[in-house]
Structure formats: C-alpha cells, structure tokens
Design a protein around this motif. Structure first.
Motif, PDB file in Angstrom:
ATOM      1  N   UNK A  94      -0.778   8.822   6.575  1.00  0.00           N
ATOM      2  CA  UNK A  94       0.628   8.928   6.202  1.00  0.00           C
ATOM      3  C   UNK A  94       1.130  10.352   6.430  1.00  0.00           C
ATOM      4  N   UNK A  95       2.250  10.493   7.120  1.00  0.00           N
ATOM      5  CA  UNK A  95       2.849  11.804   7.377  1.00  0.00           C
ATOM      6  C   UNK A  95       4.255  11.834   6.807  1.00  0.00           C
ATOM      7  N   UNK A  96       4.572  12.911   6.094  1.00  0.00           N
ATOM      8  CA  UNK A  96       5.875  13.066   5.462  1.00  0.00           C
ATOM      9  C   UNK A  96       6.707  14.052   6.264  1.00  0.00           C
ATOM     10  N   UNK A  97       7.952  13.695   6.540  1.00  0.00           N
ATOM     11  CA  UNK A  97       8.882  14.620   7.191  1.00  0.00           C
ATOM     12  C   UNK A  97       9.593  15.418   6.100  1.00  0.00           C
ATOM     13  N   UNK A  98       9.693  16.721   6.297  1.00  0.00           N
ATOM     14  CA  UNK A  98      10.339  17.577   5.316  1.00  0.00           C
ATOM     15  C   UNK A  98      11.308  18.512   6.030  1.00  0.00           C
ATOM     16  N   UNK A  99      12.533  18.559   5.546  1.00  0.00           N
ATOM     17  CA  UNK A  99      13.492  19.534   6.040  1.00  0.00           C
ATOM     18  C   UNK A  99      13.391  20.756   5.145  1.00  0.00           C
ATOM     19  N   UNK A 100      13.140  21.899   5.747  1.00  0.00           N
ATOM     20  CA  UNK A 100      13.043  23.123   4.968  1.00  0.00           C
ATOM     21  C   UNK A 100      14.394  23.820   4.943  1.00  0.00           C
ATOM     22  N   UNK A 101      14.632  24.500   3.857  1.00  0.00           N
ATOM     23  CA  UNK A 101      15.859  25.272   3.698  1.00  0.00           C
ATOM     24  C   UNK A 101      15.494  26.689   3.293  1.00  0.00           C
ATOM     25  N   UNK A 102      16.084  27.667   3.962  1.00  0.00           N
ATOM     26  CA  UNK A 102      15.913  29.063   3.575  1.00  0.00           C
ATOM     27  C   UNK A 102      17.244  29.558   3.061  1.00  0.00           C
ATOM     28  N   UNK A 103      17.219  30.183   1.909  1.00  0.00           N
ATOM     29  CA  UNK A 103      18.446  30.660   1.288  1.00  0.00           C
ATOM     30  C   UNK A 103      18.452  32.190   1.285  1.00  0.00           C
ATOM     31  N   UNK A 104      19.557  32.762   1.691  1.00  0.00           N
ATOM     32  CA  UNK A 104      19.716  34.215   1.692  1.00  0.00           C
ATOM     33  C   UNK A 104      20.961  34.552   0.873  1.00  0.00           C
ATOM     34  N   UNK A 136       0.838  -1.204   0.000  1.00  0.00           N
ATOM     35  CA  UNK A 136       0.000   0.000   0.000  1.00  0.00           C
ATOM     36  C   UNK A 136       0.874   1.254   0.000  1.00  0.00           C
ATOM     37  N   UNK A 137       1.939   1.231   0.777  1.00  0.00           N
ATOM     38  CA  UNK A 137       2.871   2.367   0.789  1.00  0.00           C
ATOM     39  C   UNK A 137       3.560   2.524  -0.561  1.00  0.00           C
ATOM     40  N   UNK A 138       3.991   1.425  -1.155  1.00  0.00           N
ATOM     41  CA  UNK A 138       4.694   1.495  -2.440  1.00  0.00           C
ATOM     42  C   UNK A 138       3.798   2.086  -3.523  1.00  0.00           C
ATOM     43  N   UNK A 139       2.513   1.752  -3.486  1.00  0.00           N
ATOM     44  CA  UNK A 139       1.625   2.239  -4.535  1.00  0.00           C
ATOM     45  C   UNK A 139       1.163   3.677  -4.324  1.00  0.00           C
ATOM     46  N   UNK A 140       1.086   4.133  -3.085  1.00  0.00           N
ATOM     47  CA  UNK A 140       0.590   5.489  -2.819  1.00  0.00           C
ATOM     48  C   UNK A 140       1.678   6.479  -2.435  1.00  0.00           C
ATOM     49  N   UNK A 141       2.770   6.000  -1.821  1.00  0.00           N
ATOM     50  CA  UNK A 141       3.831   6.890  -1.343  1.00  0.00           C
ATOM     51  C   UNK A 141       5.198   6.262  -1.574  1.00  0.00           C
ATOM     52  N   UNK A 142       5.463   5.899  -2.830  1.00  0.00           N
ATOM     53  CA  UNK A 142       6.744   5.279  -3.162  1.00  0.00           C
ATOM     54  C   UNK A 142       7.888   6.193  -2.717  1.00  0.00           C
ATOM     55  N   UNK A 143       8.899   5.617  -2.101  1.00  0.00           N
ATOM     56  CA  UNK A 143      10.029   6.391  -1.606  1.00  0.00           C
ATOM     57  C   UNK A 143       9.813   6.944  -0.207  1.00  0.00           C
ATOM     58  N   UNK A 144       8.807   6.449   0.501  1.00  0.00           N
ATOM     59  CA  UNK A 144       8.467   6.945   1.834  1.00  0.00           C
ATOM     60  C   UNK A 144       9.616   6.817   2.839  1.00  0.00           C
ATOM     61  N   UNK A 145      10.543   5.929   2.550  1.00  0.00           N
ATOM     62  CA  UNK A 145      11.654   5.692   3.481  1.00  0.00           C
ATOM     63  C   UNK A 145      12.856   6.576   3.192  1.00  0.00           C
ATOM     64  N   UNK A 146      12.847   7.320   2.106  1.00  0.00           N
ATOM     65  CA  UNK A 146      14.008   8.110   1.694  1.00  0.00           C
ATOM     66  C   UNK A 146      14.115   9.441   2.436  1.00  0.00           C
ATOM     67  N   UNK A 147      15.336   9.977   2.460  1.00  0.00           N
ATOM     68  CA  UNK A 147      15.568  11.290   3.068  1.00  0.00           C
ATOM     69  C   UNK A 147      15.138  11.319   4.529  1.00  0.00           C
ATOM     70  N   UNK A 148      14.337  12.338   4.887  1.00  0.00           N
ATOM     71  CA  UNK A 148      13.822  12.442   6.250  1.00  0.00           C
ATOM     72  C   UNK A 148      12.774  11.375   6.533  1.00  0.00           C
ATOM     73  N   UNK A 149      12.267  10.761   5.484  1.00  0.00           N
ATOM     74  CA  UNK A 149      11.329   9.659   5.618  1.00  0.00           C
ATOM     75  C   UNK A 149       9.925  10.091   5.968  1.00  0.00           C
ATOM     76  N   UNK A 150       9.096   9.119   6.154  1.00  0.00           N
ATOM     77  CA  UNK A 150       7.703   9.334   6.500  1.00  0.00           C
ATOM     78  C   UNK A 150       7.329   8.327   7.576  1.00  0.00           C
ATOM     79  N   UNK A 151       6.193   8.546   8.191  1.00  0.00           N
ATOM     80  CA  UNK A 151       5.704   7.623   9.212  1.00  0.00           C
ATOM     81  C   UNK A 151       4.191   7.614   9.149  1.00  0.00           C
ATOM     82  N   UNK A 152       3.610   6.632   9.767  1.00  0.00           N
ATOM     83  CA  UNK A 152       2.158   6.599   9.759  1.00  0.00           C
ATOM     84  C   UNK A 152       1.585   5.331  10.344  1.00  0.00           C
ATOM     85  N   UNK A 153       0.299   5.157  10.038  1.00  0.00           N
ATOM     86  CA  UNK A 153      -0.450   4.058  10.615  1.00  0.00           C
ATOM     87  C   UNK A 153      -1.451   3.543   9.589  1.00  0.00           C
ATOM     88  N   UNK A 154      -1.515   2.247   9.471  1.00  0.00           N
ATOM     89  CA  UNK A 154      -2.487   1.573   8.625  1.00  0.00           C
ATOM     90  C   UNK A 154      -3.467   0.870   9.548  1.00  0.00           C
TER      91      UNK A 154
END
Length: 153
Positions: free
Chosen positions: A137-147, A106-124
């Motif tokens: 499904x919750x996705x972790x995102x690292x934000x970057x601000x550029x100046x 289910x994760x592969x079909x709806x959120x492929x790559x969920x384990x990459x980078x900061x990753x994701x977590x959730x509950x089925x």
C-alpha cells in the motif's frame, strides 16, 4: 471488477475483524477449483473515490517460470460481506465480486480512508497454495511549506 449479481445473505455471522481471513479462505477455495495459483488485484483512490482497477488471475508457471494469465471464471462463490457497521455475514456471490470485496475489506481494516484526499494506491497479491495475501500500500501526500515574512515596525 464488479457484477450486476446481488449477493444473497445467509444466516452465519462472524465478528468484523475475522472477515478478511474468512473471505481469503473462500476466495482460495474457489480459486483451487479453477487452477488459479495467484491473484493480483490493483487499486487506486483519490478525490474521495477509490476502486479496484484490475484483477489478474495466474495459473501454474511453466518450465521457464512464466505463469499464464487466466480468464475470470463465471462461477458462484460463497464468501463473506461486511456492512458499513456490524458483523460480517456469509453470502452467495460471484467469484469476481468475492475478490473485489476481499480487497476492499482488507483496505478498510488496515488503511481506512485510503480513497480520500490525494488517495492511495497499491496491489494485493494472493498466493493460493499458501492461502496468504500480501497488501503493498502506498499513500500519496501533498506537502505544504509555510513561510512567514514580516517588515517594518
């Protein structure tokens, strides 16, 4: 939760997009035989790794609405498996592995790559009587601000 039991392939195949429905039906059929009303699977992924963390099985709720937690039954289960590429195929496996495989597909079909980078977590959550699965499904995102600053000239 995985086992050392290797799935045994059967001859029936189905298109990959049908796999979640077929896997859900197989898990629900096996759960009914063991008095399981709800299955809750939690997962977490980051740093290019991801896994199912826990599988909680719940029986029927009592008078005050509390559903008891049940032990994972040690039983065979006929379900479906999906290779990296290609169609789904029917397999003989364990009930625990069938649940794990269902969550991963289910994760592969709806959120492929969920384990990459900061990753994701959730509950089925699987409602056995309704034969319905809900993926939160919750996705972790690292934000970057550029100046950019410039002096002189």
């Amino acid at each position: 939760m995985t086992t050392d039991t290797q799935p045994t392939a059967r001859l029936r195949t189905a298109p990959r997009e049908d796999a979640p429905s077929l896997m859900l039906a197989a898990v629900c059929a096996a759960a009914v035989l063991n008095g399981i009303n709800t299955i809750v699977v939690t997962y977490d992924g980051c740093g290019d790794e991801g896994q199912m963390h826990s599988i909680v099985l719940q029986g029927p709720a009592d008078e005050d609405g509390t559903a008891p937690e049940l032990a994972m039954p040690e039983m065979p289960c006929t379900s479906w498996s999906v290779p990296f590429r290609g169609d789904a195929f029917e397999v003989d496996t364990t009930f625990a592995q069938a649940i794990d495989d269902l969550g991963l597909e289910m994760l592969a079909q709806k959120h492929d790559g969920w384990e990459n980078g900061d990753g994701a977590f959730g509950e089925l959550t699987i409602d056995i009587a309704a034969r319905k699965a809900v993926l939160e499904h919750s996705v972790r995102i690292t934000e970057t601000e550029c100046f950019t600053h410039e002096w002189g000239g």
